[in-house]
Design a protein around this motif. Structure first.
Motif, PDB file in Angstrom:
ATOM      1  N   ARG A  25       0.830  -1.209   0.000  1.00 29.36           N
ATOM      2  CA  ARG A  25       0.000   0.000   0.000  1.00 29.36           C
ATOM      3  C   ARG A  25       0.865   1.259   0.000  1.00 29.36           C
ATOM      4  NH1 ARG A  25      -3.448  -0.158   4.839  1.00 29.36           N
ATOM      5  NH2 ARG A  25      -4.708   1.442   3.863  1.00 29.36           N
ATOM      6  N   LYS A  29       1.388   4.281  -2.930  1.00 33.82           N
ATOM      7  CA  LYS A  29       1.293   5.713  -2.619  1.00 33.82           C
ATOM      8  C   LYS A  29       2.516   6.482  -3.118  1.00 33.82           C
ATOM      9  CE  LYS A  29      -2.346   6.749  -0.007  1.00 33.82           C
ATOM     10  NZ  LYS A  29      -3.260   7.826  -0.325  1.00 33.82           N
ATOM     11  N   ASP A 127      -2.103   8.155   4.585  1.00 33.70           N
ATOM     12  CA  ASP A 127      -1.639   9.521   4.376  1.00 33.70           C
ATOM     13  C   ASP A 127      -0.893  10.024   5.611  1.00 33.70           C
ATOM     14  OD1 ASP A 127      -2.646   9.652   1.798  1.00 33.70           O
ATOM     15  OD2 ASP A 127      -4.577  10.447   2.461  1.00 33.70           O
TER      16      ASP A 127
END
Length: 160
Positions: A25, A29, A127
């Motif tokens: 993941r 990103k 994030d």
């Protein structure tokens, strides 16, 4: 700014699927994650001494820029996880906790994390994890990703 990050992800070996998912993941990103933790798939077929394991872990933690503790339901029971967290603290590493996918508020934190770690973040907070890897400060949160309420203390001034 380079998105190449050297990290050590402390985890219970039964959470390897979450480890690989987290790295995938982060790679999606835009981060190039270089993981220094021990991956069960790369174990040698013979038993090594605890002293050799400890030396290897210290070197890998020292190499990393950020120390991440992947917190699952049984992580708090693992002595090597506590050892790794203590070493990260001793080496002055930033210690970040992230709850494994599906964990809830009832998950217990490892003792060393309670002492040396900050507030863990939720699985879906990539994030925030990216911001932490980039050196930014983020507010604490609950395992589900919601903001953690911090107590407000009144300041009482006493004249001496």
């Amino acid at each position: 700014m380079s998105k190449k990050k050297n990290v050590f992800i402390s985890h219970y070996n039964k959470d390897d699927k979450h480890l690989h998912s987290l790295i995938d993941r982060l790679n999606k990103k835009g981060y190039e994650i270089r993981n220094g933790s021990i991956d069960r798939a790369k174990y040698r077929p013979y038993r090594v001494t605890d002293a050799l394991i400890a030396r290897y872990l210290r070197a890998r933690i020292n190499w990393s820029g950020t120390f991440i503790c992947l917190i699952g339901k049984d992580t708090h029971t693992r002595p090597w996880v506590n050892y790794e967290i203590k070493q990260a603290h001793r080496l002055g590493k930033q210690i970040v906790g992230i709850y494994a996918h599906g964990c809830s508020d009832s998950v217990e934190l490892p003792e060393a994390f309670k002492k040396y770690g900050g507030s863990p973040i939720g699985w879906n907070s990539l994030d925030k994890l990216g911001d932490i890897l980039d050196g930014k400060i983020t507010p604490p949160e609950n395992p589900d990703g919601t903001a953690k309420q911090t107590p407000i203390y009144n300041i009482i001034r006493v004249a001496c």
